[in-house]
Scaffold this motif. Sequence first.
Motif, PDB file in Angstrom:
ATOM      1  N   PRO A 188     -43.858 -54.974 -29.179  1.00 55.57           N
ATOM      2  CA  PRO A 188     -43.362 -54.151 -29.896  1.00 55.57           C
ATOM      3  C   PRO A 188     -44.068 -53.035 -30.053  1.00 55.57           C
ATOM      4  O   PRO A 188     -45.511 -53.093 -30.250  1.00 55.57           O
ATOM      5  N   GLY A 189     -43.559 -51.605 -29.972  1.00 55.49           N
ATOM      6  CA  GLY A 189     -44.521 -50.532 -30.159  1.00 55.49           C
ATOM      7  C   GLY A 189     -45.639 -50.130 -29.019  1.00 55.49           C
ATOM      8  O   GLY A 189     -46.380 -49.111 -29.234  1.00 55.49           O
ATOM      9  N   ASP A 190     -45.341 -50.985 -28.136  1.00 55.41           N
ATOM     10  CA  ASP A 190     -46.321 -50.709 -26.925  1.00 55.41           C
ATOM     11  C   ASP A 190     -46.630 -49.325 -26.311  1.00 55.41           C
ATOM     12  O   ASP A 190     -45.318 -48.602 -26.029  1.00 55.41           O
ATOM     13  N   ASP A 191     -47.470 -48.754 -26.159  1.00 61.91           N
ATOM     14  CA  ASP A 191     -47.809 -47.122 -25.745  1.00 61.91           C
ATOM     15  C   ASP A 191     -47.601 -47.366 -24.003  1.00 61.91           C
ATOM     16  O   ASP A 191     -48.013 -48.439 -23.279  1.00 61.91           O
ATOM     17  N   ARG A 192     -46.900 -46.181 -23.472  1.00 64.43           N
ATOM     18  CA  ARG A 192     -46.640 -46.419 -22.067  1.00 64.43           C
ATOM     19  C   ARG A 192     -47.881 -45.982 -21.484  1.00 64.43           C
ATOM     20  O   ARG A 192     -48.196 -46.233 -20.196  1.00 64.43           O
ATOM     21  N   GLY A 201     -52.902 -42.428 -29.178  1.00 65.86           N
ATOM     22  CA  GLY A 201     -51.691 -42.768 -28.889  1.00 65.86           C
ATOM     23  C   GLY A 201     -50.991 -42.730 -27.499  1.00 65.86           C
ATOM     24  O   GLY A 201     -51.809 -42.522 -26.690  1.00 65.86           O
ATOM     25  N   ASP A 202     -49.579 -42.782 -27.519  1.00 67.28           N
ATOM     26  CA  ASP A 202     -48.801 -42.433 -26.180  1.00 67.28           C
ATOM     27  C   ASP A 202     -49.032 -41.453 -25.548  1.00 67.28           C
ATOM     28  O   ASP A 202     -48.818 -40.260 -26.503  1.00 67.28           O
ATOM     29  N   LEU A 203     -49.308 -41.081 -24.558  1.00 71.44           N
ATOM     30  CA  LEU A 203     -49.254 -39.728 -23.756  1.00 71.44           C
ATOM     31  C   LEU A 203     -47.805 -39.901 -22.870  1.00 71.44           C
ATOM     32  O   LEU A 203     -47.840 -40.856 -22.140  1.00 71.44           O
ATOM     33  N   SER A 204     -47.100 -38.854 -22.900  1.00 73.27           N
ATOM     34  CA  SER A 204     -46.098 -38.785 -22.049  1.00 73.27           C
ATOM     35  C   SER A 204     -46.653 -38.650 -20.473  1.00 73.27           C
ATOM     36  O   SER A 204     -47.711 -38.146 -20.276  1.00 73.27           O
ATOM     37  N   ARG A 252     -52.556 -59.648 -32.329  1.00 70.19           N
ATOM     38  CA  ARG A 252     -52.819 -60.279 -33.434  1.00 70.19           C
ATOM     39  C   ARG A 252     -52.563 -59.182 -34.550  1.00 70.19           C
ATOM     40  O   ARG A 252     -52.236 -59.625 -35.864  1.00 70.19           O
ATOM     41  N   SER A 253     -52.836 -58.027 -34.230  1.00 68.07           N
ATOM     42  CA  SER A 253     -52.306 -57.000 -35.544  1.00 68.07           C
ATOM     43  C   SER A 253     -51.152 -56.909 -35.986  1.00 68.07           C
ATOM     44  O   SER A 253     -50.541 -56.425 -36.813  1.00 68.07           O
ATOM     45  N   ILE A 254     -50.487 -57.079 -34.918  1.00 65.90           N
ATOM     46  CA  ILE A 254     -48.720 -57.341 -35.056  1.00 65.90           C
ATOM     47  C   ILE A 254     -48.320 -58.263 -36.033  1.00 65.90           C
ATOM     48  O   ILE A 254     -47.572 -58.247 -37.033  1.00 65.90           O
ATOM     49  N   ASN A 255     -49.082 -59.625 -35.759  1.00 63.59           N
ATOM     50  CA  ASN A 255     -48.904 -60.576 -36.532  1.00 63.59           C
ATOM     51  C   ASN A 255     -49.152 -60.556 -37.804  1.00 63.59           C
ATOM     52  O   ASN A 255     -48.972 -61.016 -38.888  1.00 63.59           O
ATOM     53  N   GLU A 256     -50.520 -60.095 -37.938  1.00 62.52           N
ATOM     54  CA  GLU A 256     -51.152 -60.254 -39.384  1.00 62.52           C
ATOM     55  C   GLU A 256     -52.042 -58.786 -39.404  1.00 62.52           C
ATOM     56  O   GLU A 256     -53.341 -59.063 -39.093  1.00 62.52           O
ATOM     57  N   PRO A 285     -51.786 -42.674 -33.683  1.00 55.85           N
ATOM     58  CA  PRO A 285     -51.748 -44.319 -33.486  1.00 55.85           C
ATOM     59  C   PRO A 285     -50.461 -44.751 -33.288  1.00 55.85           C
ATOM     60  O   PRO A 285     -49.570 -44.539 -34.311  1.00 55.85           O
ATOM     61  N   SER A 286     -50.389 -46.060 -32.711  1.00 58.95           N
ATOM     62  CA  SER A 286     -48.939 -46.707 -32.799  1.00 58.95           C
ATOM     63  C   SER A 286     -48.977 -47.964 -33.362  1.00 58.95           C
ATOM     64  O   SER A 286     -47.910 -48.708 -33.558  1.00 58.95           O
ATOM     65  N   SER A 287     -50.270 -48.846 -32.993  1.00 60.60           N
ATOM     66  CA  SER A 287     -49.988 -49.997 -33.593  1.00 60.60           C
ATOM     67  C   SER A 287     -50.953 -50.335 -35.060  1.00 60.60           C
ATOM     68  O   SER A 287     -51.537 -49.266 -35.184  1.00 60.60           O
ATOM     69  N   PRO A 288     -50.666 -51.210 -35.684  1.00 57.69           N
ATOM     70  CA  PRO A 288     -51.698 -51.592 -36.822  1.00 57.69           C
ATOM     71  C   PRO A 288     -53.224 -51.454 -36.425  1.00 57.69           C
ATOM     72  O   PRO A 288     -54.042 -50.895 -36.990  1.00 57.69           O
ATOM     73  N   TYR A 289     -53.431 -52.119 -35.253  1.00 55.18           N
ATOM     74  CA  TYR A 289     -54.775 -52.104 -34.677  1.00 55.18           C
ATOM     75  C   TYR A 289     -55.387 -50.547 -34.542  1.00 55.18           C
ATOM     76  O   TYR A 289     -56.323 -50.119 -35.258  1.00 55.18           O
ATOM     77  N   SER A 290     -54.480 -49.812 -33.623  1.00 57.69           N
ATOM     78  CA  SER A 290     -55.114 -48.284 -33.596  1.00 57.69           C
ATOM     79  C   SER A 290     -55.042 -47.509 -34.685  1.00 57.69           C
ATOM     80  O   SER A 290     -55.780 -46.673 -34.917  1.00 57.69           O
TER      81      SER A 290
END
Length: 332
Positions: free
Chosen positions: A274-278, A128-131, A87-91, A145-150
């Motif tokens: 889109p932008g998904d953390d691994r 966020g994403d950790l390798s 939802r944070s990606i859409n709005e 953070p990677s998403s509008p939510y985070s």
Amino acid sequence: MRVMVLGGAGFMGSNFVEFLVRNARRAEVLVYDKLTYAGRLENLRDVLDRIEFVKGDIVDERMLGETVQRFKPEVVVNFAAETHVDRSINEPAPFIRTNVLGVFTVLEVLRKYRDALYVHISTDEVYGDLSWTQEMADETWCLRPSSPYSASKAAGDLFITAYGRTYGINYTIVRPCNNYGPRQHPEKLIPRTIIRLLLGKPATIYGDGGQVRDWLYVQDFAEGLYTVIKKGESHSIYNICAHNFASVRQIVEMIVEMMGHDPSESIVYVRGRPGDDRRYAMKCDRVRSLGWTPRVDLREGLRRTIEWYKSNRWWWEPILDEYVLSDTPWKL
Ligand code: NAD
């Protein structure tokens, strides 16, 4: 103990309220919740006669302030948030409103009413994403953070630590990993997978499904949070996690197998988010040093969760929408 639970009619909040009513018998509990699409009084039905409920928005400073002044909490626990990454990606705007402006409003109210400990529920997603080669994040890790939510959750955390330092607000930030269990909204991975299979639809995996998360049964989280409230230090941050690491693909395959479906017919791979953390992975030595450890292993937690959704169709059937029924709910 007088505890005010903001967002207590949602998934984790209602499980925590239930835990308090059962285990902290002298606790007086007030739930303050806007009842958005994610919050429902049904979630509190087993405890409604033991608590007070107020329908209110955390962005409404006057109403929140009046409720705090009247109830006089010793602890304010804030679960209230917009919580779904898709939802944070859409709005993104509602996420800024509740997760940033809402936290700011809570802090302004507590700056005037100084007698409560503010316990804020953040998330592992702020790191966020950790390798794959990076060690796990402890509480001092930087926020990426990677998403509008985070991003909105990280902004809330930064306001809290700033208010702690500037105004001396008494706070504890808790950062849980992925929670699952009864009453989680159908839009989230585990209930979404169970419900789609119950409806005869295939489970979907975003991208290659290799995204690794840490999975904590919600009642274990409630106990961990209670431990932090009772024994933790203030002006401080606690990761709460299980070290039950599994990829999205592994989780979906386990559910498919446990529900007796054929994986070759019941799983479809769809476009990645889109932008998904691994990978999320946190250290939780601090909370474990307080004596808490999770009790429910992943397979047992999934078994209980599947049973709950099978037995409680009345709960989820009226709230299905495109975030459950569509294969790729984000519109990018
Ligand atoms: P949820 O979406 O199930 O519930 C959120 C609750 O907050 C709902 O009851 C909703 O009505 C209420 N709410 C939303 N906006 C509000 C507002 N403006 N004013 C008052 N109430 C409002 O969420 P959840 O999964 O239970 O998550 C609770 C908290 O834990 C959130 O802060 C989330 O960021 C965090 N968290 C969740 C997970 C997880 O796996 N579920 C993991 C880490 C952190």
